[in-house]
Motif scaffolding. Structure first.
Motif, PDB file in Angstrom:
ATOM      1  N   LEU A  24       0.458  -1.284  -0.024  1.00 48.94           N
ATOM      2  CA  LEU A  24      -0.036   0.008  -0.033  1.00 48.94           C
ATOM      3  C   LEU A  24       0.735   1.141   0.064  1.00 48.94           C
ATOM      4  CD1 LEU A  24      -2.717  -1.010   2.562  1.00 48.94           C
ATOM      5  CD2 LEU A  24      -2.891  -1.193  -0.050  1.00 48.94           C
ATOM      6  N   ASN A  25       2.008   0.857   0.476  1.00 45.95           N
ATOM      7  CA  ASN A  25       2.824   2.414   0.582  1.00 45.95           C
ATOM      8  C   ASN A  25       4.190   2.617  -0.436  1.00 45.95           C
ATOM      9  OD1 ASN A  25       1.922   3.915   3.433  1.00 45.95           O
ATOM     10  ND2 ASN A  25       1.773   1.952   3.648  1.00 45.95           N
ATOM     11  N   ILE A  26       3.654   3.019  -1.384  1.00 44.33           N
ATOM     12  CA  ILE A  26       4.758   3.235  -2.626  1.00 44.33           C
ATOM     13  C   ILE A  26       4.738   4.677  -2.960  1.00 44.33           C
ATOM     14  CG2 ILE A  26       5.328   2.756  -5.059  1.00 44.33           C
ATOM     15  CD1 ILE A  26       5.230   0.208  -3.576  1.00 44.33           C
ATOM     16  N   SER A  27       6.001   5.296  -2.823  1.00 48.03           N
ATOM     17  CA  SER A  27       5.893   6.712  -3.077  1.00 48.03           C
ATOM     18  C   SER A  27       6.862   7.074  -4.268  1.00 48.03           C
ATOM     19  CB  SER A  27       7.260   7.385  -1.744  1.00 48.03           C
ATOM     20  OG  SER A  27       8.481   6.782  -2.003  1.00 48.03           O
ATOM     21  N   ARG A  28       6.707   8.075  -4.760  1.00 47.53           N
ATOM     22  CA  ARG A  28       7.116   8.548  -6.019  1.00 47.53           C
ATOM     23  C   ARG A  28       8.725   8.900  -5.740  1.00 47.53           C
ATOM     24  NH1 ARG A  28       3.552  13.624  -6.753  1.00 47.53           N
ATOM     25  NH2 ARG A  28       3.483  13.232  -4.277  1.00 47.53           N
ATOM     26  N   ALA A  29       9.333   9.563  -4.652  1.00 45.99           N
ATOM     27  CA  ALA A  29      10.559   9.818  -4.476  1.00 45.99           C
ATOM     28  C   ALA A  29      11.403   8.491  -4.268  1.00 45.99           C
ATOM     29  CB  ALA A  29      10.646  10.589  -3.326  1.00 45.99           C
ATOM     30  N   HIS A  30      10.908   7.429  -3.633  1.00 45.01           N
ATOM     31  CA  HIS A  30      11.578   6.433  -3.145  1.00 45.01           C
ATOM     32  C   HIS A  30      11.090   5.138  -3.990  1.00 45.01           C
ATOM     33  CE1 HIS A  30      13.903   8.873  -0.569  1.00 45.01           C
ATOM     34  NE2 HIS A  30      12.505   9.253   0.265  1.00 45.01           N
ATOM     35  N   PHE A  31      10.520   5.131  -5.177  1.00 46.50           N
ATOM     36  CA  PHE A  31       9.803   4.060  -5.642  1.00 46.50           C
ATOM     37  C   PHE A  31      10.645   2.713  -5.716  1.00 46.50           C
ATOM     38  CE2 PHE A  31       8.805   1.159  -9.400  1.00 46.50           C
ATOM     39  CZ  PHE A  31       7.675   1.052  -9.218  1.00 46.50           C
ATOM     40  N   ALA A  32      11.954   2.746  -6.113  1.00 40.88           N
ATOM     41  CA  ALA A  32      12.867   1.479  -6.426  1.00 40.88           C
ATOM     42  C   ALA A  32      13.132   0.990  -4.917  1.00 40.88           C
ATOM     43  CB  ALA A  32      14.293   2.119  -7.111  1.00 40.88           C
ATOM     44  N   ARG A  33      13.240   1.923  -4.134  1.00 44.01           N
ATOM     45  CA  ARG A  33      13.341   1.214  -2.831  1.00 44.01           C
ATOM     46  C   ARG A  33      12.179   0.355  -2.154  1.00 44.01           C
ATOM     47  NH1 ARG A  33      12.812   5.087   2.042  1.00 44.01           N
ATOM     48  NH2 ARG A  33      10.786   5.095   1.210  1.00 44.01           N
ATOM     49  N   ASP A  34      11.159   1.314  -2.244  1.00 42.49           N
ATOM     50  CA  ASP A  34       9.716   0.786  -1.830  1.00 42.49           C
ATOM     51  C   ASP A  34       9.406  -0.427  -2.622  1.00 42.49           C
ATOM     52  OD1 ASP A  34       9.655   2.960  -0.167  1.00 42.49           O
ATOM     53  OD2 ASP A  34       8.263   3.885  -0.974  1.00 42.49           O
ATOM     54  N   TYR A  35       9.383  -0.581  -3.793  1.00 40.23           N
ATOM     55  CA  TYR A  35       9.105  -1.649  -4.694  1.00 40.23           C
ATOM     56  C   TYR A  35      10.068  -3.128  -4.415  1.00 40.23           C
ATOM     57  CZ  TYR A  35       6.214  -3.516  -8.213  1.00 40.23           C
ATOM     58  OH  TYR A  35       5.256  -4.157  -8.988  1.00 40.23           O
ATOM     59  N   ALA A  36      11.369  -2.656  -4.233  1.00 40.64           N
ATOM     60  CA  ALA A  36      12.254  -3.745  -3.745  1.00 40.64           C
ATOM     61  C   ALA A  36      11.948  -4.427  -2.297  1.00 40.64           C
ATOM     62  CB  ALA A  36      13.808  -3.247  -3.706  1.00 40.64           C
ATOM     63  N   HIS A  37      11.693  -3.453  -1.264  1.00 40.22           N
ATOM     64  CA  HIS A  37      11.063  -3.827  -0.114  1.00 40.22           C
ATOM     65  C   HIS A  37       9.895  -4.813  -0.302  1.00 40.22           C
ATOM     66  CE1 HIS A  37      12.837  -0.549   2.720  1.00 40.22           C
ATOM     67  NE2 HIS A  37      13.810  -1.426   1.734  1.00 40.22           N
ATOM     68  N   LEU A  38       8.781  -4.586  -1.207  1.00 39.24           N
ATOM     69  CA  LEU A  38       7.780  -5.236  -1.401  1.00 39.24           C
ATOM     70  C   LEU A  38       8.157  -6.931  -2.126  1.00 39.24           C
ATOM     71  CD1 LEU A  38       4.605  -6.072  -1.614  1.00 39.24           C
ATOM     72  CD2 LEU A  38       4.714  -4.435  -3.920  1.00 39.24           C
ATOM     73  N   LEU A  39       9.090  -6.631  -3.049  1.00 34.63           N
ATOM     74  CA  LEU A  39       9.399  -7.836  -3.717  1.00 34.63           C
ATOM     75  C   LEU A  39      10.190  -8.763  -2.861  1.00 34.63           C
ATOM     76  CD1 LEU A  39      10.728  -6.661  -7.245  1.00 34.63           C
ATOM     77  CD2 LEU A  39       8.500  -7.950  -6.774  1.00 34.63           C
ATOM     78  N   ARG A  40      10.967  -8.391  -2.025  1.00 36.85           N
ATOM     79  CA  ARG A  40      11.693  -9.263  -1.048  1.00 36.85           C
ATOM     80  C   ARG A  40      10.767 -10.220  -0.067  1.00 36.85           C
ATOM     81  NH1 ARG A  40      14.864  -4.367   0.158  1.00 36.85           N
ATOM     82  NH2 ARG A  40      16.769  -4.647  -1.190  1.00 36.85           N
ATOM     83  N   LEU A  41       9.537  -9.581   0.057  1.00 40.58           N
ATOM     84  CA  LEU A  41       8.575 -10.351   0.788  1.00 40.58           C
ATOM     85  C   LEU A  41       7.675 -11.352   0.097  1.00 40.58           C
ATOM     86  CD1 LEU A  41       7.320  -7.593   3.250  1.00 40.58           C
ATOM     87  CD2 LEU A  41       8.614  -9.548   3.800  1.00 40.58           C
ATOM     88  N   CYS A  42       7.983 -11.530  -1.235  1.00 35.43           N
ATOM     89  CA  CYS A  42       6.985 -12.390  -2.018  1.00 35.43           C
ATOM     90  C   CYS A  42       7.886 -13.516  -2.724  1.00 35.43           C
ATOM     91  CB  CYS A  42       6.448 -11.268  -3.336  1.00 35.43           C
ATOM     92  SG  CYS A  42       5.510  -9.866  -2.618  1.00 35.43           S
ATOM     93  N   THR A  43       7.113 -14.415  -3.435  1.00 31.99           N
ATOM     94  CA  THR A  43       7.755 -15.620  -3.841  1.00 31.99           C
ATOM     95  C   THR A  43       6.973 -16.037  -4.897  1.00 31.99           C
ATOM     96  OG1 THR A  43       8.914 -17.674  -3.522  1.00 31.99           O
ATOM     97  CG2 THR A  43       6.827 -17.162  -2.311  1.00 31.99           C
TER      98      THR A  43
ATOM     99  N   ALA B  27       1.121  10.693  -7.751  1.00 28.74           N
ATOM    100  CA  ALA B  27       0.348  10.725  -6.170  1.00 28.74           C
ATOM    101  C   ALA B  27       0.989   9.510  -5.687  1.00 28.74           C
ATOM    102  CB  ALA B  27      -1.167  10.430  -6.255  1.00 28.74           C
ATOM    103  N   ASP B  28       1.480   9.560  -4.503  1.00 29.91           N
ATOM    104  CA  ASP B  28       1.816   8.442  -3.671  1.00 29.91           C
ATOM    105  C   ASP B  28       0.989   7.737  -3.440  1.00 29.91           C
ATOM    106  OD1 ASP B  28       4.571   9.441  -3.934  1.00 29.91           O
ATOM    107  OD2 ASP B  28       4.526  10.317  -1.582  1.00 29.91           O
ATOM    108  N   SER B  29       0.966   6.197  -3.147  1.00 28.12           N
ATOM    109  CA  SER B  29       0.218   5.232  -2.757  1.00 28.12           C
ATOM    110  C   SER B  29       0.254   5.197  -1.063  1.00 28.12           C
ATOM    111  CB  SER B  29       0.314   4.104  -3.288  1.00 28.12           C
ATOM    112  OG  SER B  29      -0.384   3.010  -2.861  1.00 28.12           O
ATOM    113  N   THR B  30      -0.426   5.455  -0.515  1.00 25.29           N
ATOM    114  CA  THR B  30      -0.389   5.268   1.101  1.00 25.29           C
ATOM    115  C   THR B  30      -1.390   4.503   1.888  1.00 25.29           C
ATOM    116  OG1 THR B  30      -1.495   7.382   1.596  1.00 25.29           O
ATOM    117  CG2 THR B  30       0.697   7.671   1.097  1.00 25.29           C
ATOM    118  N   GLY B  31      -1.164   4.041   2.797  1.00 25.48           N
ATOM    119  CA  GLY B  31      -2.422   3.030   3.537  1.00 25.48           C
ATOM    120  C   GLY B  31      -1.536   2.645   4.754  1.00 25.48           C
ATOM    121  N   TYR B  32      -2.544   1.910   5.639  1.00 31.44           N
ATOM    122  CA  TYR B  32      -2.201   1.325   6.623  1.00 31.44           C
ATOM    123  C   TYR B  32      -3.004   0.090   6.850  1.00 31.44           C
ATOM    124  CZ  TYR B  32      -6.127   3.258   9.120  1.00 31.44           C
ATOM    125  OH  TYR B  32      -7.433   3.734   9.424  1.00 31.44           O
ATOM    126  N   VAL B  33      -2.466  -1.086   7.650  1.00 29.40           N
ATOM    127  CA  VAL B  33      -2.884  -2.366   7.861  1.00 29.40           C
ATOM    128  C   VAL B  33      -3.975  -2.192   9.248  1.00 29.40           C
ATOM    129  CG1 VAL B  33      -2.656  -4.892   8.422  1.00 29.40           C
ATOM    130  CG2 VAL B  33      -1.300  -3.598   6.769  1.00 29.40           C
TER     131      VAL B  33
END
Length: 315
Positions: free
Chosen positions: A209-228, A249-255
């Motif tokens: 849910l939380n993907i930012s424009r400024a740190h897209f590569a980092r945020d997407y990498a964090h997500l991929l590390r948790l998937c298989t 627009a940044d994608s934001t959210g919370y669980v």
């Protein structure tokens, strides 16, 4: 759970810049949506252990009964109102049954007769959040279809916190609550394996849910590390589209909450509830959207990883 559905559910979250969301719960609350996150490396992996429900058969019975309860108390037809009332009462108990009868006879019944209205509920997922003796708390997600002479047909999603209690071998509803934000359900009495699986789902949906424009590569990498598996492959293939989705627009959210559907050693299925919204500036406020996700996690070595994710379509 079909992989194609997972890809659509997962990638659309970032493609629409937060228009879709995930859902989750328990005490794995990730905090309010924020514009940015610290530019640190990925958090350390959660050490996983095999996950088991204390009594899988009992959990399945509770989930099945709770789903039937929700269908019974929330479904009616102007052509069979008396029969529908008795069915709803047979699935409820205590003060809730009294309130249900009063609302049904005082409001629902006359309105249904005037408008020739009918309402039908279908449950897509029912998951145990906690069990204490003869009482249990669940998350139930599904679809509600209404028809009337004046309003036509309409279908909406729902996500509810349902409390049930056991009477003569049947679990009956004692409360139904929607609008689950900040419900703060405590983690169920479970072993460390199930808790680590739940924490992984909470982290994974949060990162989705939380993907930012400024740190897209980092945020997407964090997500991929948790998937298989196929989920990771699908997200990898959708990366360029996801980047375009957060261009404005940044994608934001919370669980919000997490509940367990099943757990059998190295595989667990959980129902997660969350809120998401796009973020453009601190002065522009967008409506938060609630969603539910069925998330499958598998134990790979000593790590729980997300292998499948399905949007239950509650919004």
């Amino acid at each position: 759970m079909p992989t194609a559905r997972v890809v659509a559910a997962a990638s659309v979250v970032v493609l629409c810049a937060g228009v879709t969301g995930g859902c989750s719960g328990s005490s794995v609350i990730q905090g309010q949506p924020s514009a940015s996150r610290p530019t640190t490396s990925a958090p350390p992996p959660i050490v996983g252990r095999p996950a088991h429900l204390a009594d899988p058969g009992r959990a399945h019975t509770i989930e099945t009964d709770a789903a039937a309860d929700v269908v019974a108390v929330d479904s009616y037809d102007y052509r069979s109102l008396e029969r529908d009332l008795h069915r709803g009462l047979a699935h409820s108990t205590g003060a809730f049954a009294q309130r249900y009868r009063a609302a049904y006879t005082g409001t629902i019944e006359p309105a249904a007769k005037r408008a020739h209205a009918a309402q039908r509920v279908s449950v897509a997922a029912s998951a145990v959040a906690s069990v204490h003796g003869t009482r249990a708390l669940l998350l139930v997600a599904g679809r509600l279809r209404t028809t009337s002479r004046t309003g036509g047909a309409k279908t909406v999603g729902f996500l509810a916190q349902v409390a049930v209690t056991e009477h003569s071998g049947q679990w009956l509803v004692t409360s139904v609550r929607t609008g689950l934000r900040k419900a703060n359900i405590v983690l169920p009495q479970a072993g460390p394996g199930l808790i680590t699986a739940q924490l992984t789902v909470g982290r994974g949906v949060h990162d989705l849910l939380n993907i930012s424009r400024a740190h897209f590569a980092r945020d997407y990498a964090h997500l991929l590390r948790l998937c298989t598996g196929s989920l990771r492959q699908s997200l990898t293939a959708a990366e360029s589209q996801a980047r375009s989705g957060v261009a404005h627009a940044d994608s934001t959210g919370y669980v919000d909450q997490i509940a367990t559907v099943s757990a059998s050693g190295r595989r667990a299925v959980l129902l997660a509830a969350a809120y998401s919204r796009p973020f453009t500036s601190p002065t522009v406020h967008h409506r938060a959207v609630q969603h539910a996700y069925l998330v499958t996690v598998v134990l790979s070595g000593r790590r729980w990883l997300l292998s499948d994710l399905r949007d239950v379509e509650t919004s």
